[in-house]
Design a protein around this motif. Sequence first.
Motif, mmCIF file in Angstrom:
data_model
loop_
_atom_site.group_PDB
_atom_site.id
_atom_site.type_symbol
_atom_site.label_atom_id
_atom_site.label_comp_id
_atom_site.label_asym_id
_atom_site.label_seq_id
_atom_site.Cartn_x
_atom_site.Cartn_y
_atom_site.Cartn_z
ATOM 1 N N VAL A 145 0.807 -1.229 0.000
ATOM 2 C CA VAL A 145 0.000 0.000 0.000
ATOM 3 C C VAL A 145 0.839 1.278 0.000
ATOM 4 N N VAL A 146 2.119 1.161 0.270
ATOM 5 C CA VAL A 146 3.003 2.335 0.253
ATOM 6 C C VAL A 146 4.093 2.171 -0.795
ATOM 7 N N GLY A 147 4.681 0.982 -0.832
ATOM 8 C CA GLY A 147 5.747 0.736 -1.795
ATOM 9 C C GLY A 147 5.761 -0.710 -2.237
ATOM 10 N N CYS A 148 6.349 -0.959 -3.403
ATOM 11 C CA CYS A 148 6.428 -2.297 -3.986
ATOM 12 C C CYS A 148 7.888 -2.605 -4.317
ATOM 13 N N PRO A 149 8.329 -3.842 -4.097
ATOM 14 C CA PRO A 149 9.724 -4.180 -4.425
ATOM 15 C C PRO A 149 10.022 -4.127 -5.917
ATOM 16 N N TYR A 150 8.985 -4.114 -6.759
ATOM 17 C CA TYR A 150 9.164 -4.122 -8.212
ATOM 18 C C TYR A 150 8.809 -2.778 -8.850
ATOM 19 N N GLU A 151 7.800 -2.098 -8.302
ATOM 20 C CA GLU A 151 7.320 -0.855 -8.915
ATOM 21 C C GLU A 151 7.721 0.413 -8.178
ATOM 22 N N GLY A 152 8.233 0.272 -6.958
ATOM 23 C CA GLY A 152 8.587 1.460 -6.180
ATOM 24 C C GLY A 152 7.365 2.048 -5.485
ATOM 25 N N ASP A 153 7.278 3.375 -5.448
ATOM 26 C CA ASP A 153 6.177 4.050 -4.757
ATOM 27 C C ASP A 153 4.828 3.700 -5.388
ATOM 28 N N ILE A 154 3.817 3.574 -4.535
ATOM 29 C CA ILE A 154 2.470 3.220 -4.987
ATOM 30 C C ILE A 154 1.542 4.421 -4.832
ATOM 31 N N ASP A 155 0.738 4.664 -5.831
ATOM 32 C CA ASP A 155 -0.232 5.764 -5.816
ATOM 33 C C ASP A 155 -1.308 5.477 -4.768
ATOM 34 N N PRO A 156 -1.478 6.366 -3.783
ATOM 35 C CA PRO A 156 -2.509 6.155 -2.755
ATOM 36 C C PRO A 156 -3.909 5.962 -3.335
ATOM 37 N N GLU A 157 -4.187 6.595 -4.461
ATOM 38 C CA GLU A 157 -5.508 6.461 -5.078
ATOM 39 C C GLU A 157 -5.743 5.026 -5.563
ATOM 40 N N LYS A 158 -4.673 4.351 -5.964
ATOM 41 C CA LYS A 158 -4.788 2.955 -6.380
ATOM 42 C C LYS A 158 -5.154 2.073 -5.190
#
Length: 302
Positions: A145-158
């Motif tokens: 919900v905050v970060g992904c090991p593959y994509e980096g930062d995650i959009d809070p809206e997602k």
Amino acid sequence: MSMPKKVRIVEVGPRDGLQNEATPISADTKIELIHKLSEAGHCYIESGSFVNPKWVPQMAGSEAVFEGIQKKTGVEYAALTPNMKGYERALASGADEVAIFAAASEAFSQKNTNCSIAESMERFAPIIEAAKRDGLKVRGYVSCVVGCPYEGDIDPEKVAEIAEKLIEAGCYEVSLGDTIGVGTPASVKTMLNAVLKKIPAEKLAVHLHDTYGQALANIYASLELGIAVVDSSVAGLGGCPYAKGASGNVASEDVVYMLNGLGIDTGVNLDKLIQAGDFICKAIDRDNGSKTAKALLAKCEG
């Protein structure tokens, strides 16, 4: 918003905490741990996972665990169920509640469940329908919900979008997981504020890993926004098998100690909880990951 006066601790140690241990752990040991956790006052214990044992060998004996539990009144014994086959196994074994899991990252969803986010939601529909028919509640998880090991930062809206879909599908509660523990109070609050625009605080929980030592600070930040359900693992056991270096569930003992200090009721007896953590750490021959437990056990020995 004022802090909650009472917090429900969701104890994930017997499942999330033990699932990555390489050495096989007997059903009897897991059952004993669950009994000790219920005696400590936990009202919700994630007791096993009905996943394919090929992917998570440690959970292969979940039937025996659920069938061997001497259930205590007022305690929910929950199971993680990734698909209908897992759900049917959980139902037959006597699980009180089931949990399903999605991700806020497409890459993580593919790595973790071999399907897209949309496909994972489709898989959950029959589980939720069956649970309604069988009278079982369904809890939802959102990973990364905050970060992904593959994509980096995650959009809070997602995150908000996925969480809302789980609630609309029939989950009574959604647990928001900082799977790799990269969150800080600022990023966690930003994420939560986005989700809270769509879902009320009473339908949300947080599952915050301690990889960077931020879990307690992040839980405190969540409490400030009215979140009153916290996932944690006795002795800090476990982590995520698909996120390199992301071991480190927040220790239940540390969470309870902090909440006690804030005057927030959990219903959990800290001394008995520490005994449960000490038991399982000795049983699997690993260090206790709780700073509170280490300090108080050393004080007793001294």
